[in-house]
Design an enzyme around this catalytic site. Sequence first.
Site, PDB file in Angstrom:
ATOM      1  CG  ASP A   1      -6.947  -5.000   6.177  1.00 14.04           C
ATOM      2  OD1 ASP A   1      -6.506  -4.961   7.347  1.00 14.04           O
ATOM      3  OD2 ASP A   1      -7.496  -4.023   5.631  1.00 14.04           O
TER       4      ASP A   1
ATOM      5  CG  PHE B   1      -2.669   5.675  13.312  1.00 10.60           C
ATOM      6  CD1 PHE B   1      -1.921   5.376  14.434  1.00 10.60           C
ATOM      7  CD2 PHE B   1      -2.533   6.925  12.718  1.00 10.60           C
ATOM      8  CE1 PHE B   1      -1.035   6.300  14.962  1.00 10.60           C
ATOM      9  CE2 PHE B   1      -1.662   7.859  13.231  1.00 10.60           C
ATOM     10  CZ  PHE B   1      -0.911   7.556  14.360  1.00 10.60           C
TER      11      PHE B   1
ATOM     12  CE  LYS C   1     -11.037   0.889  11.026  1.00 15.51           C
ATOM     13  NZ  LYS C   1     -10.307   1.447   9.898  1.00 15.51           N
TER      14      LYS C   1
ATOM     15  CE  LYS D   1      -8.715  -2.481  13.658  1.00 17.83           C
ATOM     16  NZ  LYS D   1      -7.605  -2.969  12.854  1.00 17.83           N
TER      17      LYS D   1
ATOM     18  CG  ASN E   1      -0.206  -0.046   2.522  1.00 20.58           C
ATOM     19  OD1 ASN E   1       0.491   0.903   2.858  1.00 20.58           O
ATOM     20  ND2 ASN E   1      -0.318  -1.140   3.256  1.00 20.58           N
TER      21      ASN E   1
ATOM     22  CB  ILE F   1      -0.609  -6.565  14.717  1.00 15.58           C
ATOM     23  CG1 ILE F   1      -0.234  -7.402  13.487  1.00 15.58           C
ATOM     24  CG2 ILE F   1       0.523  -6.583  15.738  1.00 15.58           C
ATOM     25  CD1 ILE F   1       0.842  -6.765  12.618  1.00 15.58           C
TER      26      ILE F   1
ATOM     27  N   PRO G   1      -3.355 -11.603  10.496  1.00 20.41           N
ATOM     28  CG  PRO G   1      -1.404 -11.945  11.718  1.00 20.41           C
ATOM     29  CD  PRO G   1      -2.000 -12.136  10.362  1.00 20.41           C
TER      30      PRO G   1
END
Length: 401
Positions: free
Chosen positions: A276, A323, A337, A341, A208, A305, A303
């Site tokens: 991802d 982030f 998010k 997470k 990316n 992280i 995974p």
Amino acid sequence: MLAGKRILLIIGGGIAAFKCHDLIRRLRERGAAVTPVLTRAAQEFVTPLSISALAGEKVFTDLFDLTAEAEMGHIELSRSADLVVVAPATADLMAKMANGLADDLASTLLLATDTPVLIAPAMNVRMWDHPATRRNLATLTGDGVRLAGPNEGPMACGEFGPGRMAEPMEIVEAIAGVLADGPLKGRRILVTSGPTHEPIDPVRYIANRSSGAQGAAIASALSGLGAEVVFVTGPADVPPPAGVEVVRVETARQMQAAVEAALPADAAIFAAAVADWRVASASDSKLKKTTGGLPELALAENPDILAGVARMGAGRPGLVVGFAAETDDVVAHATAKRARKGCDWILANDVSPATGIMGGSENAVVLITGEGAESWPRMRKDQVARALADRIAAALAGQTS
Ligand code: CTP
């Protein structure tokens, strides 16, 4: 910034020893006093006379120098400094340090010292990559030894790769970072940064556009406040900052392993743009056009992280910051998010192409905490980093360590 500090500089036997002339000069310009120690091999590359002239001090070379023992024993010498710096730290010196050998003045001082130690490794790339050196490095960092470099580039031996000693100014910055009396002194902070590369075959990969600039700036700002920073970075465009421990990885799974190995930490900042997905079974040989039809690239999920660390029980860092790169409904998506997470804060930014943020030098972020969303004005990435580092320092100060 180094005024009044005393550096015990142990110069190892490598071609990079010549850079110590400049290092000593720059340390003294900043007010530091330098006590030089030369190994026997170092004296093949630089002379005690030139080093002594630059340092303006006696150079120590011999464990059994009785005059020196009368003036100052080696135990006292090892403890008289604010910081012990080993530059160049050869593979041999690192091996001695990792194993507690003490067969000359340099290694004896290193075993006897109770002051912090910073090493600037320098060696051939194969020696740096050798499993024995990797093991020794892991032992040394586990013992709390701090690292400056090495850098990647052409070497005196004609090869190319990591192993070049950090430049004198980078070592000076690293020294200043270790000696900094900032609010994060004594805190260990993990920062992930850069993109990951997920191999398709030996020559192609999925990646990316992350440059790694924001992660590097955050690591630098945290180090500037006195933190001991472990910087786990994918293949980024910008170099890692000086004065942090750098762990280079390529794939998400390597990054996860490096993150787990770097814990425990007081805080963990996940600025990496982790892929991802990876190709489920990357080919060992280059995919050919001629083998008929288009290749099928089955993907597997990498995974997460950040989520893994945020949701770990015992040993979870006291502050976990993620982030969120979004292109629309930034606050709503980032708030969701954060909950998904399990992290404490999310720093969200709008990376739609019109903003020019991805790969650019500026960032406009929204900090999402348990208290809600806080929009920061658009500013340079190093300013965002400093503002975040200040917030982290304030948050950690409020926690019992
Ligand atoms: N992250 C991570 N491991 C992953 C993916 C992401 O640690 N495999 C971390 C990033 O470092 C970042 C945060 O998770 O701090 C958010 O990453 P992002 O890619 O924006 O979120 P995703 O979970 O991938 O959500 P989506 O792609 O749906 O926006």
